[in-house]
Design an enzyme around this catalytic site. Structure first.
Site, PDB file in Angstrom:
ATOM      1  CG  ASP A 192      -2.088   0.889   1.130  1.00  0.00           C
ATOM      2  OD1 ASP A 192      -2.272   1.505   0.057  1.00  0.00           O
ATOM      3  OD2 ASP A 192      -2.823   1.018   2.115  1.00  0.00           O
ATOM      4  CG  HIS A 203      -0.152   1.949  -9.204  1.00  0.00           C
ATOM      5  ND1 HIS A 203      -0.354   1.593  -7.889  1.00  0.00           N
ATOM      6  CD2 HIS A 203      -1.259   2.654  -9.574  1.00  0.00           C
ATOM      7  CE1 HIS A 203      -1.531   2.070  -7.489  1.00  0.00           C
ATOM      8  NE2 HIS A 203      -2.084   2.722  -8.492  1.00  0.00           N
ATOM      9  CG  LEU A 252       9.690 -17.175  -3.585  1.00  0.00           C
ATOM     10  CD1 LEU A 252       9.358 -17.156  -2.098  1.00  0.00           C
ATOM     11  CD2 LEU A 252      10.284 -15.832  -3.997  1.00  0.00           C
TER      12      LEU A 252
END
Ligand code: FPP
Length: 257
Positions: free
Chosen positions: A31, A48, A142
């Site tokens: 955020d 972004h 991962l």
């Protein structure tokens, strides 16, 4: 215990995680992209875009630290309410990210996955994610799990619906329903529950993210905006996690008199 995890380096305190207790699954609510951009008089989409670079940085660091699953909340079912150009930009980011970094993810043995409503994404977004999932399907390092067009209530609703359907069709009885069945009907069925949840930018709420899965997760909040989040902040979050005492509703051994 935290003292043990804080090592002085060059005069400043640096928090280093203990390799022995690295959380298996770290989930992050990324955020603060808009505020990062606003502070610089840039359009929100610039935030972004910078946030996408942080995704790369944190994926590499999570891999280096030995985290097994990294779930990133990239787009919620509520984010469609944003201005159309911003939504369109966000829907282009997986293509740009994967177009640029997929070879690196393949090389690092990372497996890309997604939770969320895949079907209602624009075809170009869906294609990029599907391609990355296919290209990394055999990797066993991962797991980089994007929550994209994801909403936890919708996920739980769908799980309840599928279980109710099985009962209605007499494939099982209502008495058979237990917690593990609900866990198994969620999009995260094959993943361990998150050990650590991080939310950046100073907001302290869950925003419809993994409500079932986070029941026993440790939370860590930071004022740092997502584009400014980096390796040292992740290490700090993990060190704090390691200093916590997870009792899962029980008590410590020494308190069982
Ligand atoms: C919240 O910040 C952030 C989002 C809704 C989008 C998160 C997306 C990224 C970090 C990039 C994702 C990258 C890939 C590869 C999918 P906000 O816009 O709500 O920030 P604000 O609260 O400061 O306005």
């Amino acid at each position: 215990m935290l003292d043990k995890l804080i090592r002085k380096k060059g005069g400043g305190a640096k928090v280093e995680p203990d390799d022995a207790i690295i959380p298996r699954h770290v989930a992050i609510i990324m955020d603060g992209n808009g505020r990062w951009a606003k502070k610089r008089s840039l359009p929100r989409i610039a935030g972004h875009h910078e946030g996408m670079k942080t995704v790369r940085k944190i994926t590499r660091e999570a891999d280096r630290l030995g985290i097994k699953v990294l779930t990133l909340y990239a787009f919620s079912t509520e984010n469609w309410k944003r201005p159309k150009p911003e939504v369109e930009f966000l829907m282009r980011l997986p293509e740009e990210f994967l177009g640029t970094y997929l070879p690196e993810l393949v090389e690092r043995n990372v497996r890309v996955r997604m939770i969320g409503d895949h079907e209602h994404l624009p075809p170009h977004t869906r294609r990029a994610i599907t391609r990355a999932m296919e290209a990394t399907a055999d990797n066993d390092g991962l797991i980089l799990n994007f929550a994209m067009n994801y909403g936890s209530r919708a996920e739980i609703t769908e799980a309840v619906r599928s279980i109710a359907q099985a009962v209605a069709e007499n494939r099982m009885s209502a008495d058979d329903i237990d917690e593990s069945m609900i866990t198994g009907a969620l999009m995260t069925a094959e993943l361990p529950e998150p050990d650590l949840l991080i939310r950046t930018s100073g907001e302290v709420r869950l925003s419809n993210f993994m409500l079932w899965q986070l029941a026993y997760t440790e939370f860590w909040f930071t004022d740092t905006l997502w584009p400014d989040f980096d390796e040292s902040r992740l290490q700090e979050a993990i060190a704090v996690y390691q200093a916590r005492n997870r009792r899962y509703g029980g008590v410590d051994k020494e308190d069982t008199d």
